[in-house]
Design a protein around this motif. Structure first.
Motif, mmCIF file in Angstrom:
data_model
loop_
_atom_site.group_PDB
_atom_site.id
_atom_site.type_symbol
_atom_site.label_atom_id
_atom_site.label_comp_id
_atom_site.label_asym_id
_atom_site.label_seq_id
_atom_site.Cartn_x
_atom_site.Cartn_y
_atom_site.Cartn_z
ATOM 1 N N ARG A 19 44.840 41.312 -35.011
ATOM 2 C CA ARG A 19 45.953 42.265 -34.916
ATOM 3 C C ARG A 19 47.187 41.581 -34.329
ATOM 4 N NH1 ARG A 19 46.373 47.612 -35.116
ATOM 5 N NH2 ARG A 19 44.124 47.976 -34.974
ATOM 6 N N TRP A 20 46.995 40.784 -33.288
ATOM 7 C CA TRP A 20 48.111 40.089 -32.659
ATOM 8 C C TRP A 20 48.726 39.081 -33.628
ATOM 9 C CZ3 TRP A 20 48.988 34.929 -31.616
ATOM 10 C CH2 TRP A 20 50.100 34.660 -30.805
ATOM 11 N N ALA A 21 47.875 38.306 -34.320
ATOM 12 C CA ALA A 21 48.371 37.271 -35.226
ATOM 13 C C ALA A 21 49.141 37.865 -36.404
ATOM 14 C CB ALA A 21 47.209 36.423 -35.741
ATOM 15 N N LEU A 22 48.693 39.004 -36.904
ATOM 16 C CA LEU A 22 49.364 39.653 -38.037
ATOM 17 C C LEU A 22 50.501 40.561 -37.589
ATOM 18 C CD1 LEU A 22 46.310 40.638 -40.285
ATOM 19 C CD2 LEU A 22 47.914 38.745 -40.634
ATOM 20 N N ASP A 23 50.601 40.788 -36.266
ATOM 21 C CA ASP A 23 51.626 41.679 -35.703
ATOM 22 C C ASP A 23 51.530 43.069 -36.335
ATOM 23 O OD1 ASP A 23 53.723 42.413 -34.045
ATOM 24 O OD2 ASP A 23 55.266 41.775 -35.469
ATOM 25 N N VAL A 24 50.300 43.578 -36.371
ATOM 26 C CA VAL A 24 50.027 44.881 -36.975
ATOM 27 C C VAL A 24 50.077 45.948 -35.890
ATOM 28 C CG1 VAL A 24 48.310 46.251 -38.213
ATOM 29 C CG2 VAL A 24 48.614 43.856 -38.778
ATOM 30 N N ALA A 25 50.743 47.051 -36.182
ATOM 31 C CA ALA A 25 50.897 48.146 -35.221
ATOM 32 C C ALA A 25 49.540 48.738 -34.845
ATOM 33 C CB ALA A 25 51.790 49.232 -35.813
ATOM 34 N N ASP A 26 49.473 49.301 -33.647
ATOM 35 C CA ASP A 26 48.214 49.862 -33.142
ATOM 36 C C ASP A 26 47.678 50.989 -34.018
ATOM 37 O OD1 ASP A 26 48.229 48.114 -31.030
ATOM 38 O OD2 ASP A 26 49.101 49.539 -29.606
ATOM 39 N N GLN A 27 48.572 51.715 -34.684
ATOM 40 C CA GLN A 27 48.112 52.846 -35.494
ATOM 41 C C GLN A 27 47.523 52.414 -36.840
ATOM 42 O OE1 GLN A 27 51.262 52.438 -34.428
ATOM 43 N NE2 GLN A 27 52.779 53.000 -35.991
ATOM 44 N N VAL A 28 47.603 51.128 -37.155
ATOM 45 C CA VAL A 28 47.001 50.615 -38.396
ATOM 46 C C VAL A 28 45.560 50.209 -38.093
ATOM 47 C CG1 VAL A 28 47.079 48.812 -40.165
ATOM 48 C CG2 VAL A 28 49.213 49.792 -39.279
ATOM 49 N N PRO A 29 44.588 50.865 -38.716
ATOM 50 C CA PRO A 29 43.189 50.515 -38.443
ATOM 51 C C PRO A 29 42.851 49.111 -38.941
ATOM 52 C CG PRO A 29 43.357 52.677 -39.501
ATOM 53 C CD PRO A 29 44.702 52.028 -39.604
ATOM 54 N N LEU A 30 42.030 48.397 -38.169
ATOM 55 C CA LEU A 30 41.457 47.120 -38.581
ATOM 56 C C LEU A 30 39.952 47.293 -38.654
ATOM 57 C CD1 LEU A 30 44.267 45.845 -37.706
ATOM 58 C CD2 LEU A 30 42.921 43.860 -37.012
ATOM 59 N N VAL A 31 39.367 46.883 -39.772
ATOM 60 C CA VAL A 31 37.922 46.982 -39.941
ATOM 61 C C VAL A 31 37.407 45.656 -40.479
ATOM 62 C CG1 VAL A 31 38.015 49.469 -40.394
ATOM 63 C CG2 VAL A 31 38.075 47.868 -42.319
ATOM 64 N N THR A 32 36.134 45.399 -40.260
ATOM 65 C CA THR A 32 35.478 44.277 -40.923
ATOM 66 C C THR A 32 34.605 44.841 -42.031
ATOM 67 O OG1 THR A 32 33.647 44.314 -39.351
ATOM 68 C CG2 THR A 32 35.467 42.814 -38.864
ATOM 69 N N PHE A 33 34.475 44.082 -43.100
ATOM 70 C CA PHE A 33 33.633 44.533 -44.207
ATOM 71 C C PHE A 33 33.191 43.316 -45.009
ATOM 72 C CE2 PHE A 33 37.079 43.550 -46.850
ATOM 73 C CZ PHE A 33 36.831 43.872 -48.179
ATOM 74 N N ASP A 34 32.250 43.541 -45.912
ATOM 75 C CA ASP A 34 31.771 42.494 -46.806
ATOM 76 C C ASP A 34 32.076 42.947 -48.226
ATOM 77 O OD1 ASP A 34 30.314 40.752 -48.462
ATOM 78 O OD2 ASP A 34 28.746 40.492 -46.953
ATOM 79 N N ALA A 35 32.972 42.249 -48.908
ATOM 80 C CA ALA A 35 33.422 42.645 -50.245
ATOM 81 C C ALA A 35 32.299 42.655 -51.271
ATOM 82 C CB ALA A 35 34.542 41.712 -50.717
ATOM 83 N N ARG A 36 31.179 42.005 -50.960
ATOM 84 C CA ARG A 36 30.066 41.934 -51.916
ATOM 85 C C ARG A 36 29.129 43.115 -51.808
ATOM 86 N NH1 ARG A 36 28.121 36.411 -49.439
ATOM 87 N NH2 ARG A 36 28.419 37.828 -47.684
ATOM 88 N N ARG A 37 29.256 43.895 -50.730
ATOM 89 C CA ARG A 37 28.294 44.978 -50.467
ATOM 90 C C ARG A 37 28.930 46.346 -50.702
ATOM 91 N NH1 ARG A 37 23.947 42.625 -48.488
ATOM 92 N NH2 ARG A 37 24.142 40.621 -47.418
ATOM 93 N N ARG A 38 28.328 47.098 -51.593
ATOM 94 C CA ARG A 38 28.861 48.394 -52.013
ATOM 95 C C ARG A 38 29.087 49.341 -50.834
ATOM 96 N NH1 ARG A 38 28.886 51.356 -56.788
ATOM 97 N NH2 ARG A 38 28.715 53.615 -56.527
ATOM 98 N N GLY A 39 28.100 49.467 -49.955
ATOM 99 C CA GLY A 39 28.227 50.377 -48.824
ATOM 100 C C GLY A 39 29.342 49.967 -47.886
#
Length: 199
Positions: A160-180
């Motif tokens: 978030r700090w490196a991208l300078d993304v506002a606090d109200q923008v959610p950050l999530v981790t995910f795996d693009a290969r997995r449907r769920g």
């Protein structure tokens, strides 16, 4: 049956007879971050892709050092769809990642309710343009960190700090290969967009 139960049953039957509400979401990000994989992992139809072979000329322009097995690239868009429930269907439009195809983005995001901006933490520099674009257009978006090889190089606060993304923008981790995992990331975009619309 009481009048309230009769009315509720009539509402349910009318909902069942209606087609699901179409909602457009955009999948964006830099070159090789997993946009095509994301659409393909979740789409209930065979996704439309505009993949072209990476030529020697393109290889000299696009950084393939961290994606050595990548042999194709999106030159226009990816398209897929997923029915969330009987009332809602998501139409997914994936943007091309290279800067030289950026002129297509305005057309692809037209009418979109929100966006999923995919990030590869090994190449954060490639992600700034997508983040800036959605901020400038004031389109609700979620930053989704693709866990390549099952791991993320940095924690979310650092990203978030490196991208300078506002606090109200959610950050999530995910795996693009997995449907769920893709489904959960898309639902985060949908939830954010609905919150903004109601606010």
């Amino acid at each position: 049956m009481t009048p309230i139960e009769t009315a509720a049953r009539g509402r349910d039957q009318r909902s069942a007879n209606r087609p699901p509400l179409p909602v457009k979401l955009v999948i964006a990000g830099g070159f090789g971050v997993g946009k095509t994989t994301t659409v393909g992992s979740i789409s209930e139809i065979d996704p439309l892709t505009t993949e072209a072979a990476i030529t020697e000329v393109a290889a000299g322009v696009d950084d393939l050092s961290l994606t050595p097995r990548k042999t194709t690239t999106t030159v226009a868009m990816d398209f897929g769809c997923i029915t969330i429930d009987p009332t809602l269907k998501l139409y997914l439009f994936g943007t091309p990642g290279q800067e030289r195809f950026g002129f297509m983005w305005d057309d692809l995001v037209e009418g979109a309710l929100g966006g999923l901006v995919i990030v590869d933490t090994r190449r954060l520099d490639d992600c700034y343009a997508a983040v800036d674009y959605f901020e400038h257009k004031q389109i609700p978006f979620v930053v989704a960190v693709n866990a390549f090889d099952g791991k993320v190089e940095h924690d979310l606060d650092q990203i978030r700090w490196a991208l300078d993304v506002a606090d109200q923008v959610p950050l999530v981790t995910f795996d693009a290969r997995r449907r769920g995992s893709v489904r959960d990331a898309l639902l985060a975009v949908l939830e954010l967009a609905l919150e903004r619309a109601e606010g």
